[in-house]
Write a protein that holds these residues in place. Structure first.
Motif, PDB file in Angstrom:
ATOM      1  N   UNK A 103      12.026   0.618   5.242  1.00 49.77           N
ATOM      2  CA  UNK A 103      12.117   2.205   4.039  1.00 49.77           C
ATOM      3  C   UNK A 103      13.318   2.520   3.364  1.00 49.77           C
ATOM      4  N   UNK A 104      13.872   2.481   2.673  1.00 50.14           N
ATOM      5  CA  UNK A 104      14.619   3.817   1.899  1.00 50.14           C
ATOM      6  C   UNK A 104      14.608   4.130   1.337  1.00 50.14           C
ATOM      7  N   UNK A 105      13.793   5.199   0.858  1.00 49.26           N
ATOM      8  CA  UNK A 105      14.038   6.111  -0.346  1.00 49.26           C
ATOM      9  C   UNK A 105      14.601   7.041  -1.063  1.00 49.26           C
ATOM     10  N   UNK A 106      14.717   6.915  -2.141  1.00 48.41           N
ATOM     11  CA  UNK A 106      15.622   8.048  -2.573  1.00 48.41           C
ATOM     12  C   UNK A 106      15.561  10.130  -2.345  1.00 48.41           C
ATOM     13  N   UNK A 107      16.078  10.683  -2.736  1.00 47.82           N
ATOM     14  CA  UNK A 107      16.499  11.636  -2.461  1.00 47.82           C
ATOM     15  C   UNK A 107      15.410  12.468  -2.745  1.00 47.82           C
ATOM     16  N   UNK A 108      14.514  12.947  -2.507  1.00 48.53           N
ATOM     17  CA  UNK A 108      12.434  13.825  -2.842  1.00 48.53           C
ATOM     18  C   UNK A 108      13.679  15.239  -3.982  1.00 48.53           C
ATOM     19  N   UNK A 109      15.398  15.318  -4.049  1.00 49.26           N
ATOM     20  CA  UNK A 109      15.962  15.797  -4.747  1.00 49.26           C
ATOM     21  C   UNK A 109      15.048  15.717  -6.533  1.00 49.26           C
TER      22      UNK A 109
ATOM     23  N   UNK B 205      15.541  20.468  -0.521  1.00 50.38           N
ATOM     24  CA  UNK B 205      15.910  18.695  -0.810  1.00 50.38           C
ATOM     25  C   UNK B 205      17.372  18.286  -2.017  1.00 50.38           C
ATOM     26  N   UNK B 206      18.156  18.962  -2.233  1.00 52.52           N
ATOM     27  CA  UNK B 206      19.064  17.932  -2.501  1.00 52.52           C
ATOM     28  C   UNK B 206      20.366  17.871  -1.280  1.00 52.52           C
ATOM     29  N   UNK B 207      19.659  18.437  -0.424  1.00 53.04           N
ATOM     30  CA  UNK B 207      20.502  18.230   1.468  1.00 53.04           C
ATOM     31  C   UNK B 207      19.864  16.912   2.186  1.00 53.04           C
ATOM     32  N   UNK B 208      19.181  16.519   1.052  1.00 55.78           N
ATOM     33  CA  UNK B 208      18.490  14.987   1.820  1.00 55.78           C
ATOM     34  C   UNK B 208      19.067  14.205   0.821  1.00 55.78           C
ATOM     35  N   UNK B 209      20.402  14.357   1.153  1.00 56.39           N
ATOM     36  CA  UNK B 209      21.457  12.654  -0.086  1.00 56.39           C
ATOM     37  C   UNK B 209      20.602  11.755  -0.163  1.00 56.39           C
ATOM     38  N   UNK B 210      19.553  11.078   1.304  1.00 54.98           N
ATOM     39  CA  UNK B 210      19.579   9.737   1.207  1.00 54.98           C
ATOM     40  C   UNK B 210      18.155   9.452   1.187  1.00 54.98           C
TER      41      UNK B 210
ATOM     42  N   UNK C  14       0.938  -1.298   0.238  1.00 59.08           N
ATOM     43  CA  UNK C  14       0.284   0.569  -0.216  1.00 59.08           C
ATOM     44  C   UNK C  14       1.159   1.238  -0.223  1.00 59.08           C
ATOM     45  N   UNK C  15       1.960   1.338   0.889  1.00 58.38           N
ATOM     46  CA  UNK C  15       2.793   2.379   0.875  1.00 58.38           C
ATOM     47  C   UNK C  15       3.323   2.510  -0.896  1.00 58.38           C
ATOM     48  N   UNK C  16       4.109   2.014  -1.412  1.00 58.54           N
ATOM     49  CA  UNK C  16       4.185   1.682  -2.608  1.00 58.54           C
ATOM     50  C   UNK C  16       3.421   2.547  -3.857  1.00 58.54           C
ATOM     51  N   UNK C  17       1.981   2.040  -3.850  1.00 58.54           N
ATOM     52  CA  UNK C  17       1.077   2.452  -4.455  1.00 58.54           C
ATOM     53  C   UNK C  17       0.670   3.622  -4.591  1.00 58.54           C
ATOM     54  N   UNK C  18       0.207   3.945  -2.715  1.00 54.90           N
ATOM     55  CA  UNK C  18      -0.311   5.568  -2.731  1.00 54.90           C
ATOM     56  C   UNK C  18       1.013   6.674  -2.596  1.00 54.90           C
ATOM     57  N   UNK C  19       1.808   6.407  -2.250  1.00 53.56           N
ATOM     58  CA  UNK C  19       3.414   7.039  -2.510  1.00 53.56           C
ATOM     59  C   UNK C  19       3.417   7.492  -3.874  1.00 53.56           C
ATOM     60  N   UNK C  20       3.121   6.616  -5.020  1.00 52.35           N
ATOM     61  CA  UNK C  20       3.342   6.877  -6.458  1.00 52.35           C
ATOM     62  C   UNK C  20       1.915   7.853  -6.766  1.00 52.35           C
TER      63      UNK C  20
ATOM     64  N   UNK D 286      13.142  15.062   7.140  1.00 54.46           N
ATOM     65  CA  UNK D 286      13.713  14.348   7.189  1.00 54.46           C
ATOM     66  C   UNK D 286      12.715  13.567   7.323  1.00 54.46           C
ATOM     67  N   UNK D 287      11.098  13.954   7.672  1.00 51.85           N
ATOM     68  CA  UNK D 287      10.729  12.692   8.759  1.00 51.85           C
ATOM     69  C   UNK D 287       9.444  12.897   7.600  1.00 51.85           C
ATOM     70  N   UNK D 288       9.412  13.795   6.293  1.00 51.22           N
ATOM     71  CA  UNK D 288       8.882  13.999   5.434  1.00 51.22           C
ATOM     72  C   UNK D 288       8.960  13.036   3.969  1.00 51.22           C
ATOM     73  N   UNK D 289       8.226  12.267   3.893  1.00 53.89           N
ATOM     74  CA  UNK D 289       8.480  10.666   3.543  1.00 53.89           C
ATOM     75  C   UNK D 289       8.328  11.411   1.858  1.00 53.89           C
TER      76      UNK D 289
END
Length: 325
Positions: A219-225, A196-201, A84-90, A160-163
């Motif tokens: 859960x590990x997501x790419x940078x919001x950048x 956004x680029x300051x959140x590398x991970x 569900x997390x993956x589907x809604x994240x899209x 940082x806690x904003x996915x």
């Protein structure tokens, strides 16, 4: 409520009042009242290290799938939650993917989540600011000294806690997203991409799965950048008031992460390389722009001070050896 009440741990899961209010889907005004009274509540971790903003998204995802907010189930995450997390994240605005939702319900859920983000996230930025008042990046994102409302996209890229799903939601469905992504903050003149680029991970979390929460899903997501850059590619060419491009900010952020040993070295190196490649793809000429703080080219900037990486230096030089001259 008062600070004492808002800061008190109120459950065996080490939750503060804001955790409970979020997971019980309290009204926006209640969330704002608690967060305003005690901003540090927005970043307080529970027994699994999840803060109220983590649970804000989790509760939103569960709401898409009709899960109730009654007290006995408010923290429950079944194994299906991972999908569900993956589907809604899209952020698909295609209700046909969800048997129980129609287009009106989808729109209501999205707008309700944006309102909840607006109720809590600005106070999380305030909490980060008070924790480290010398951090100019956090100061800038909070807006100017005259108390103007901060740009929500700046803040959501900062905290940082904003996915990634939250970033996408604001980018695609907030009524002011088109102007937000091009708006500079009022202190350092930065665009959301700089933050956004300051959140590398990017976003990461440990999710307790099952009734007894014995299984942990990481859960590990790419940078919001990447999302911000896709929405406004020209932002990578914009210097802030300190004459720093997003490329310069990203290099500094990776060096800081290495100094603090926040991440595995190999994982950090891969994330940094992917981000720098994306920025240079949009603006190859940025390799020839000096950093406003050090007056050095990017490869030189990567080479000085603590956290320097030979791999980063080599890859930057290899892209354009003429800057060695």
């Amino acid at each position: 409520l008062g600070i004492n009440g808002c800061s008190t741990i109120v459950t065996p899961h080490y939750e503060v009042c804001l955790h409970v209010a979020v997971t019980m889907r309290a009204q926006h005004s209640v969330l704002r009242l608690i967060a305003k009274d005690y901003p540090k509540a927005t970043t307080a971790g529970d027994v699994f290290g999840l803060n109220p903003i983590d649970w804000l998204w989790i509760t939103h995802v569960k709401g898409w799938h009709g899960q109730s907010s009654r007290s006995s189930r408010r923290r429950y995450l079944g194994r299906e939650y991972i999908d569900w997390h993956g589907m809604v994240s899209k952020i698909p605005n295609r209700p046909s993917q969800y048997d129980i939702l129609d287009s009106n319900t989808v729109n209501e859920l999205q707008q309700d989540m944006i309102s909840r983000i607006e109720s809590v996230v600005p106070y999380a930025a305030q909490s980060l600011l008070s924790t480290n008042h010398k951090n100019e990046t956090q100061c800038a994102a909070m807006g100017d000294s005259n108390g103007k409302a901060p740009n929500l996209l700046h803040l959501i890229c900062l905290v940082p806690s904003c996915c990634l799903g939250m970033v996408k939601l604001v980018l695609q469905f907030h009524s002011n997203a088109h102007s937000y992504i091009r708006q500079r903050d009022t202190i350092l003149g930065r665009l959301p991409l700089h933050y956004a680029v300051s959140r590398i991970m990017g976003y990461k979390a440990r999710l307790p799965i099952g009734a007894a929460a014995r299984d942990i899903h990481f859960v590990q997501e790419p940078s919001p950048a990447f999302e911000v850059l896709n929405s406004h590619p020209g932002a990578c060419q914009v210097m802030d008031d300190r004459m720093q491009l997003p490329l310069h900010v990203a290099i500094d952020s990776a060096k800081e992460a290495r100094c603090q040993r926040r991440e595995d070295d190999q994982t950090l190196a891969e994330a940094e390389d992917t981000l720098l490649v994306a920025l240079l793809r949009e603006d190859p000429l940025s390799l020839g722009k000096r950093d406003g703080l050090t007056r050095l080219f990017p490869w030189q900037q990567a080479a000085v001070g603590d956290g320097a990486s030979l791999t980063t230096i080599y890859k930057l030089i290899r892209r354009e050896p003429t800057y060695l001259a």
